[in-house]
Design a protein around this motif. Structure first.
Motif, PDB file in Angstrom:
ATOM      1  N   ASP A 131       2.519   0.367   3.840  1.00 16.04           N
ATOM      2  CA  ASP A 131       2.257  -0.957   4.412  1.00 16.04           C
ATOM      3  C   ASP A 131       2.666  -2.046   3.427  1.00 16.04           C
ATOM      4  O   ASP A 131       2.433  -1.926   2.225  1.00 16.04           O
ATOM      5  CB  ASP A 131       0.764  -1.146   4.723  1.00 16.04           C
ATOM      6  CG  ASP A 131       0.189   0.007   5.521  1.00 16.04           C
ATOM      7  OD1 ASP A 131       0.850   0.427   6.479  1.00 16.04           O
ATOM      8  OD2 ASP A 131      -0.908   0.479   5.173  1.00 16.04           O
ATOM      9  N   ASN A 150       0.856  -1.192   0.000  1.00 21.50           N
ATOM     10  CA  ASN A 150       0.000   0.000   0.000  1.00 21.50           C
ATOM     11  C   ASN A 150       0.888   1.237   0.000  1.00 21.50           C
ATOM     12  O   ASN A 150       1.311   1.715   1.058  1.00 21.50           O
ATOM     13  CB  ASN A 150      -0.914  -0.021   1.236  1.00 21.50           C
ATOM     14  CG  ASN A 150      -1.701   1.263   1.382  1.00 21.50           C
ATOM     15  OD1 ASN A 150      -1.889   2.011   0.427  1.00 21.50           O
ATOM     16  ND2 ASN A 150      -2.170   1.528   2.591  1.00 21.50           N
ATOM     17  N   CYS A 161      -5.426   0.832   4.058  1.00 22.87           N
ATOM     18  CA  CYS A 161      -4.635   0.062   5.028  1.00 22.87           C
ATOM     19  C   CYS A 161      -5.404  -1.196   5.430  1.00 22.87           C
ATOM     20  O   CYS A 161      -4.830  -2.266   5.583  1.00 22.87           O
ATOM     21  CB  CYS A 161      -4.349   0.904   6.269  1.00 22.87           C
ATOM     22  SG  CYS A 161      -3.489   2.447   5.908  1.00 22.87           S
ATOM     23  N   ARG A 167      -7.577   5.858   5.744  1.00 25.17           N
ATOM     24  CA  ARG A 167      -6.998   4.606   6.238  1.00 25.17           C
ATOM     25  C   ARG A 167      -7.642   3.359   5.635  1.00 25.17           C
ATOM     26  O   ARG A 167      -7.232   2.248   5.941  1.00 25.17           O
ATOM     27  CB  ARG A 167      -7.117   4.519   7.768  1.00 25.17           C
ATOM     28  CG  ARG A 167      -6.573   5.731   8.504  1.00 25.17           C
ATOM     29  CD  ARG A 167      -5.145   6.063   8.127  1.00 25.17           C
ATOM     30  NE  ARG A 167      -4.208   5.010   8.474  1.00 25.17           N
ATOM     31  CZ  ARG A 167      -3.727   4.834   9.701  1.00 25.17           C
ATOM     32  NH1 ARG A 167      -4.077   5.610  10.684  1.00 25.17           N
ATOM     33  NH2 ARG A 167      -2.865   3.871   9.937  1.00 25.17           N
ATOM     34  N   CYS A 205       0.493   4.440   2.343  1.00 21.65           N
ATOM     35  CA  CYS A 205       0.883   4.434   3.755  1.00 21.65           C
ATOM     36  C   CYS A 205       2.240   3.756   3.978  1.00 21.65           C
ATOM     37  O   CYS A 205       2.874   3.968   5.009  1.00 21.65           O
ATOM     38  CB  CYS A 205      -0.203   3.724   4.556  1.00 21.65           C
ATOM     39  SG  CYS A 205       0.035   3.662   6.322  1.00 21.65           S
ATOM     40  N   SER A 224      -3.255  -1.803   9.176  1.00 18.98           N
ATOM     41  CA  SER A 224      -2.872  -2.853   8.220  1.00 18.98           C
ATOM     42  C   SER A 224      -2.521  -4.138   8.959  1.00 18.98           C
ATOM     43  O   SER A 224      -2.878  -5.233   8.522  1.00 18.98           O
ATOM     44  CB  SER A 224      -1.717  -2.385   7.321  1.00 18.98           C
ATOM     45  OG  SER A 224      -0.522  -2.220   8.066  1.00 18.98           O
ATOM     46  N   CYS A 244       1.295   0.069   9.339  1.00 18.45           N
ATOM     47  CA  CYS A 244       0.599   0.783  10.412  1.00 18.45           C
ATOM     48  C   CYS A 244      -0.299  -0.163  11.200  1.00 18.45           C
ATOM     49  O   CYS A 244      -0.510  -1.316  10.813  1.00 18.45           O
ATOM     50  CB  CYS A 244      -0.219   1.911   9.811  1.00 18.45           C
ATOM     51  SG  CYS A 244      -1.615   1.316   8.841  1.00 18.45           S
TER      52      CYS A 244
HETATM   53 ZN    ZN Z   1      -1.414   1.880   6.738  1.00 21.02          ZN
END
Ligand code: ZN
Length: 161
Positions: free
Chosen positions: A44, A39, A129, A126, A42, A71, A68
């Motif tokens: 991830d 991702n 995520c 988010r 972010c 995730s 994060c």
């Molecule tokens: Zn994330």
């Protein structure tokens, strides 16, 4: 007894619990199928492995997420949902998740934690995520069914969500 349980707080606790103690993170020695997801929004990253038996039952799940809290929690919740399910059932769970995250009814799962992810919808930035693990699973399913696979990105064209 306080019956006024704050649902949002409850969901936050569920996600925090999965983040602090993610389930099924061990490496599977001889996975039937593996998939990678990323991702970029972010940062991830996820590595998913499944060991599937001759009856199409997911015997072992391994989800390693570097990213994060959302995730990691999403990957952990997904791993719990997958364990012991058939490929067909797993496909149905992906479907339910997709519908739930795009405004459909909140679905109660066996683990009771699946629906916590719907709380992430309050934070549109988010959502990707939370989706990453499920998009990667979708790709793993396709690979299992013999389709060509590439590294998953939440930013790719034709994303399933
Ligand atoms: Zn994330």
């Amino acid at each position: 007894m306080n019956n006024m349980i704050n649902i949002e707080e409850l969901y936050k606790d569920v996600l925090l619990d999965h983040y602090s103690n993610p389930r099924h993170t061990h490496v599977i020695p001889n996975p039937t199928v593996t998939a990678e997801g990323h991702n970029p929004v972010c940062g991830d990253e996820i590595h998913l492995s499944l060991q599937v038996d001759a009856e199409d039952i997911i015997q072992k799940v391994s989800v390693q997420t570097h990213g994060c809290s959302i995730s990691v929690a999403s990957g952990s919740i997904m791993a719990e949902e997958l364990q012991g399910k058939t490929i067909e059932q797993a496909q149905m769970v992906i479907d339910l998740f997709q519908k739930m995250m795009s405004g459909g009814p909140v679905v109660e799962s066996e683990s009771g934690d699946f629906e916590a992810l719907v709380g992430v919808k309050q934070f549109p930035v988010r959502i990707k995520c939370a989706l990453l693990a499920w998009m990667t699973l979708d790709q793993a399913m396709k690979q299992y069914q013999g389709e060509h696979v590439q590294v998953v990105s939440t930013e790719q064209e034709g994303a399933p969500f």
